[in-house]
Enzyme design. Structure first.
Site, PDB file in Angstrom:
ATOM      1  CE  LYS A 214       0.382   1.462   4.493  1.00 34.27           C
ATOM      2  NZ  LYS A 214       0.446   2.850   5.054  1.00 34.27           N
ATOM      3  CB  THR A 271      -1.903   5.164   2.672  1.00 37.10           C
ATOM      4  OG1 THR A 271      -1.999   4.407   3.877  1.00 37.10           O
ATOM      5  CG2 THR A 271      -0.471   5.648   2.526  1.00 37.10           C
TER       6      THR A 271
END
Length: 376
Positions: A214, A271
């Site tokens: 990620k 994120t």
């Protein structure tokens, strides 16, 4: 009871850990220490620099990493690793992934026998291609190894905003018979309180892969946002980034389902949605044309996705998993590729199918059509 109704299983109460060491006094380590201390546990927070430990103890604040947030009572900061680990029932490691092996070697003489170790750092070791749990298992045999991961900004967690995360450990046969005694459940119970809500998983590989990948995808989202693109582009990168996570997790023995949970899709979405994330912020600055040495106003900021862009793509090559978004980020960060050209090539890749089971691939009809950078 109807056959379609779920079976409810009642387990005995689980005893939280009371004496906990948190290694790493950056923003996330300090936030986790705050959660544990608010829940009434004895927390020793290890800081690499003595002056930072002294500041935390004296001011009840980590002014460098969480300025303005008053820390709860119950946190004892120290730069003495032996002191931090003395009597610890479990250990949370929140140091940079690139230093983990050295950190384990430093811990070895002081670590209480059999104490579970939970990783709150994310990545893949560059030299070996190991997931971080494998690094710990190699350096510190005899200790259960797990991870804490999820969509968590440190400041919001420290302020006790409602937050959810996954606590993952491999489950032994004994853990399945008596889950209330397992490290995963006991650590989850230790973290549970106020706004912090943990979930328990036995898929350590899936959780770790989600956390490592990620960060790289977030840099990609930042690059394209900084270059002038908006929601369509970010949504496409997040969605196809989840596919890359699933492919790598499954190839390593993890579960695709885990990647759609908190530690995968949840963490990725957070994120990739805000420049509060260092990874998103780095990508955004690069997308604006700011040279890497000038990003973050020239400050030496550790960005995990920058390191993991290399290790994740190296691992993908070893096991034959295509990860074109991660490859693109790695090419821009570490191979001198032009950002615009690299992303134009990403968008001009052969047309494929969703679901992948259709196994289709057709040459892009307009492979030389440039993306309209700066004109959107």
């Amino acid at each position: 009871m109807k056959d379609s109704e779920p079976v409810s299983t009642s387990h005995p109460p689980s005893r939280p850990y009371e004496r906990i060491a948190v290694l790493g006094a950056g923003s996330w380590g300090t936030a986790l220490a705050s959660v544990l201390a608010r829940n009434g546990h004895q927390v020793r927070l290890w800081a690499r620099r003595p002056e930072l430990a002294e500041e935390i103890n004296g001011a009840s604040e980590n002014r460098q990493y969480l300025k303005g947030i008053v820390l709860p009572r119950g946190i004892e900061a120290t730069s003495d690793l032996e002191r931090a680990l003395d009597g610890a029932e479990t250990v949370l490691v929140v140091t940079p992934s690139s230093t983990l092996r050295n950190m384990c070697q430093a811990m070895r003489p002081h670590l209480p026998e059999g104490a579970p170790i939970a990783l709150a750092c994310k990545g893949v070791e560059r030299r070996s291609g190991y997931l971080l749990s494998e690094v710990v298992s190699e350096e510190l045999p005899g200790h259960p190894v797990g991870a804490v991961s999820g969509p968590t900004f440190a400041a919001e967690t420290a302020l006790d905003h409602p937050t959810a995360a996954t606590v993952a450990f491999l489950f032994s046969y004994a853990d399945r018979l008596n889950p209330e005694k397992s490290p995963a459940v006991r650590l989850a119970m230790s973290l549970s309180g106020g706004g912090f809500r943990p979930y328990v998983s036995d898929d350590l590989v899936g959780v770790e892969v989600g956390g490592a990948v990620k960060n790289v995808i977030a840099i990609a989202c930042g690059m394209m946002s900084g270059a002038g693109f908006a929601e369509n582009t970010r949504a496409a990168l997040i969605t196809r980034g989840i596919y890359e996570m699933k492919a790598l997790a499954e190839a390593l023995g993890g579960k695709r389902e885990t990647v759609t949970g908190l530690s995968g899709a949840g963490d990725l979405t957070l994120t990739c949605s805000s420049t509060t994330s260092r990874n998103m912020s780095l990508g955004f600055q690069l997308g604006q044309g700011i040279p890497r040495p000038s990003c973050f106003e020239g400050r030496d900021i550790v960005v995990e996705g920058e390191v993991n862009a290399v290790s994740v793509t190296d691992l993908a090559h070893r096991i034959g998993v295509p990860m074109p978004i991660c490859e693109t980020v790695n090419a821009v960060l570490h191979k001198g590729a032009d950002l615009r050209e690299a992303f134009a090539e990403l968008w001009a890749r052969p047309i494929e199918a969703e679901p992948n089971a259709l196994n289709l691939s057709f040459a892009h009809p307009s492979p030389d059509m440039p993306l309209q950078f700066g004109d959107v």
